[in-house]
Design an enzyme around this catalytic site. Structure first.
Site, mmCIF file in Angstrom:
data_model
loop_
_atom_site.group_PDB
_atom_site.id
_atom_site.type_symbol
_atom_site.label_atom_id
_atom_site.label_comp_id
_atom_site.label_asym_id
_atom_site.label_seq_id
_atom_site.Cartn_x
_atom_site.Cartn_y
_atom_site.Cartn_z
ATOM 1 N N ASN A 1 0.871 -1.176 0.000
ATOM 2 C CA ASN A 1 0.000 0.000 0.000
ATOM 3 C C ASN A 1 0.908 1.226 0.000
ATOM 4 O O ASN A 1 1.527 1.542 1.004
ATOM 5 C CB ASN A 1 -0.874 -0.007 1.267
ATOM 6 C CG ASN A 1 -1.674 1.271 1.408
ATOM 7 O OD1 ASN A 1 -1.833 2.020 0.448
ATOM 8 N ND2 ASN A 1 -2.162 1.526 2.612
ATOM 9 N N LYS B 1 0.012 4.258 -0.291
ATOM 10 C CA LYS B 1 -0.644 5.455 0.260
ATOM 11 C C LYS B 1 -0.444 6.629 -0.701
ATOM 12 O O LYS B 1 -0.475 6.439 -1.901
ATOM 13 C CB LYS B 1 -0.112 5.764 1.664
ATOM 14 C CG LYS B 1 -0.038 4.518 2.546
ATOM 15 C CD LYS B 1 0.187 4.821 3.991
ATOM 16 C CE LYS B 1 0.418 3.524 4.749
ATOM 17 N NZ LYS B 1 0.112 3.611 6.141
ATOM 18 N N GLU C 1 -5.274 -5.483 10.338
ATOM 19 C CA GLU C 1 -4.349 -4.364 10.488
ATOM 20 C C GLU C 1 -4.639 -3.627 11.795
ATOM 21 O O GLU C 1 -5.464 -2.698 11.823
ATOM 22 C CB GLU C 1 -4.502 -3.399 9.317
ATOM 23 C CG GLU C 1 -4.102 -3.993 7.979
ATOM 24 C CD GLU C 1 -3.439 -2.941 7.111
ATOM 25 O OE1 GLU C 1 -2.334 -3.200 6.614
ATOM 26 O OE2 GLU C 1 -3.993 -1.848 6.952
ATOM 27 N N GLU D 1 -6.898 4.217 7.600
ATOM 28 C CA GLU D 1 -6.774 5.658 7.285
ATOM 29 C C GLU D 1 -8.025 6.162 6.576
ATOM 30 O O GLU D 1 -8.427 7.313 6.740
ATOM 31 C CB GLU D 1 -5.496 5.900 6.462
ATOM 32 C CG GLU D 1 -4.254 5.754 7.343
ATOM 33 C CD GLU D 1 -2.995 5.334 6.616
ATOM 34 O OE1 GLU D 1 -2.946 5.417 5.369
ATOM 35 O OE2 GLU D 1 -2.050 4.897 7.301
ATOM 36 N N GLY E 1 2.208 2.200 10.556
ATOM 37 C CA GLY E 1 3.052 3.383 10.406
ATOM 38 C C GLY E 1 3.707 3.816 11.707
ATOM 39 O O GLY E 1 4.255 4.917 11.796
ATOM 40 N N HIS F 1 -9.354 0.505 4.655
ATOM 41 C CA HIS F 1 -8.093 0.764 5.361
ATOM 42 C C HIS F 1 -8.371 1.708 6.536
ATOM 43 O O HIS F 1 -9.227 2.589 6.444
ATOM 44 C CB HIS F 1 -7.079 1.389 4.398
ATOM 45 C CG HIS F 1 -5.706 1.465 4.977
ATOM 46 N ND1 HIS F 1 -5.329 2.486 5.836
ATOM 47 C CD2 HIS F 1 -4.635 0.646 4.856
ATOM 48 C CE1 HIS F 1 -4.074 2.276 6.207
ATOM 49 N NE2 HIS F 1 -3.633 1.175 5.631
ATOM 50 N N SER G 1 3.458 -2.212 10.198
ATOM 51 C CA SER G 1 4.916 -2.110 10.362
ATOM 52 C C SER G 1 5.651 -3.405 10.015
ATOM 53 O O SER G 1 6.618 -3.771 10.702
ATOM 54 C CB SER G 1 5.271 -1.633 11.782
ATOM 55 O OG SER G 1 4.737 -0.339 12.006
HETATM 56 C C1 PEP Z 1 -0.660 -0.032 5.747
HETATM 57 O O1 PEP Z 1 -0.663 1.089 5.270
HETATM 58 O O2 PEP Z 1 -1.579 -0.820 5.462
HETATM 59 C C2 PEP Z 1 0.414 -0.412 6.645
HETATM 60 C C3 PEP Z 1 0.367 -1.582 7.223
HETATM 61 O O3 PEP Z 1 1.421 0.513 6.820
HETATM 62 P P1 PEP Z 1 2.841 0.245 7.560
HETATM 63 O O4 PEP Z 1 3.414 -1.018 6.971
HETATM 64 O O5 PEP Z 1 3.670 1.447 7.215
HETATM 65 O O6 PEP Z 1 2.561 0.109 8.992
#
Ligand code: PEP
Length: 254
Positions: A13, A15, A171, A101, A177, A99, A217
């Site tokens: 992803n 973003k 998630e 976000e 993040g 997601h 992460s």
């Molecule tokens: C994501 O955006 O779905 C995500 C898991 O981000 P990150 O790996 O940066 O935590």
């Protein structure tokens, strides 16, 4: 080890990162690093404006392209939105739905998630449907309650046939993040719980076949431990997917 019956998926992803030029540069570095990979699915979801460049760069390769969001209507006066059919026509095969976000900043709720997932399936896209608890939920012991509620109101509102065409992503919001990844045990327990939700809502067959990705992460140095969990079928990767070498290391994890 994740189940050998379920093909692994490693999805990126991006973003709101990467212009078209940056997208082309990424793929010229990344594709040779994963050229030999045939036993797992590789997906990259760039911003809308870089989808054409990504589709063009990956033509004939083992990498599929996805969108990061859709609206559920097929067309209409919905300024700023794109439909599942539009993404499919642009060459996408996947789309991320729900997601955290999107839920946090753009008001996507469980009802929207189920409508978006349904629209994606109807137009031949594979939705990657995200669920996950916040830190406050986890600390208050509400993880399973939140996951159950998001599941039932979101992907769990699909028909069994629709559900058989989706991917789930666990998630935990507190791990996205933040550099703070869930331990393999925490991720494994949440995946097992989600699989039990699928069992209760649908069937033992769908519970056994649905692929559940972990996101939060994920990095080259923690993928190995996560991979050891039985119910974990791959990863959804944000930050570490922006660098070709680091994402290739995650994809290539044995
Ligand atoms: C994501 O955006 O779905 C995500 C898991 O981000 P990150 O790996 O940066 O935590």
């Amino acid at each position: 080890m994740s189940s050998p019956n379920r093909r692994r998926v490693i999805a990126a992803n991006w973003k709101m990162y990467k212009t078209q030029a940056e997208t082309r540069a990424f793929f010229s570095e990344f594709l040779p690093l994963v050229a030999g990979v045939t036993d797992r699915d590789i997906v990259i979801a760039p911003p809308f404006t870089s989808i054409a460049a990504a589709v063009d760069a990956t033509k004939g390769s083992n990498v599929a392209i996805g969108g990061q969001n859709i609206y559920w209507q097929t067309e209409g006066a919905f300024t700023g939105e794109v439909s599942a059919g539009m993404l499919a026509e642009a060459g996408c095969r996947y789309v991320i739905v729900g997601h955290s976000e999107r839920r946090q900043f753009f008001g996507d709720n469980d009802g929207a998630v189920s409508q978006k997932a349904r629209a994606a399936v109807a137009d031949g896209l594979t939705p990657i449907v995200c669920v996950g608890e916040s830190l406050a939920d986890r600390e208050a012991g509400r993880t399973q309650g939140v996951l159950s509620q998001q599941f039932i109101g979101g992907p769990g509102a699909l028909t069994a046939d629709e559900f058989s065409r989706i991917l789930l992503a666990y998630e935990p919001v507190w791990a996205i993040g933040t550099g703070r990844t869930a331990t393999p045990e925490i991720a494994g327990a949440a995946h097992a719980f989600l699989r039990s939700c699928v069992h209760d809502q649908y069937s033992a067959e769908l519970a056994a076949s649905v692929r559940i990705l972990y996101g939060g992460s994920v990095k080259p140095d923690n993928i190995q431990g996560l991979r050891a969990q039985l119910d974990l079928d791959g990863a959804l990767v944000g930050g570490a997917s922006l660098d070709a070498n680091s994402f290739a290391a995650i994809v290539n994890c044995k």
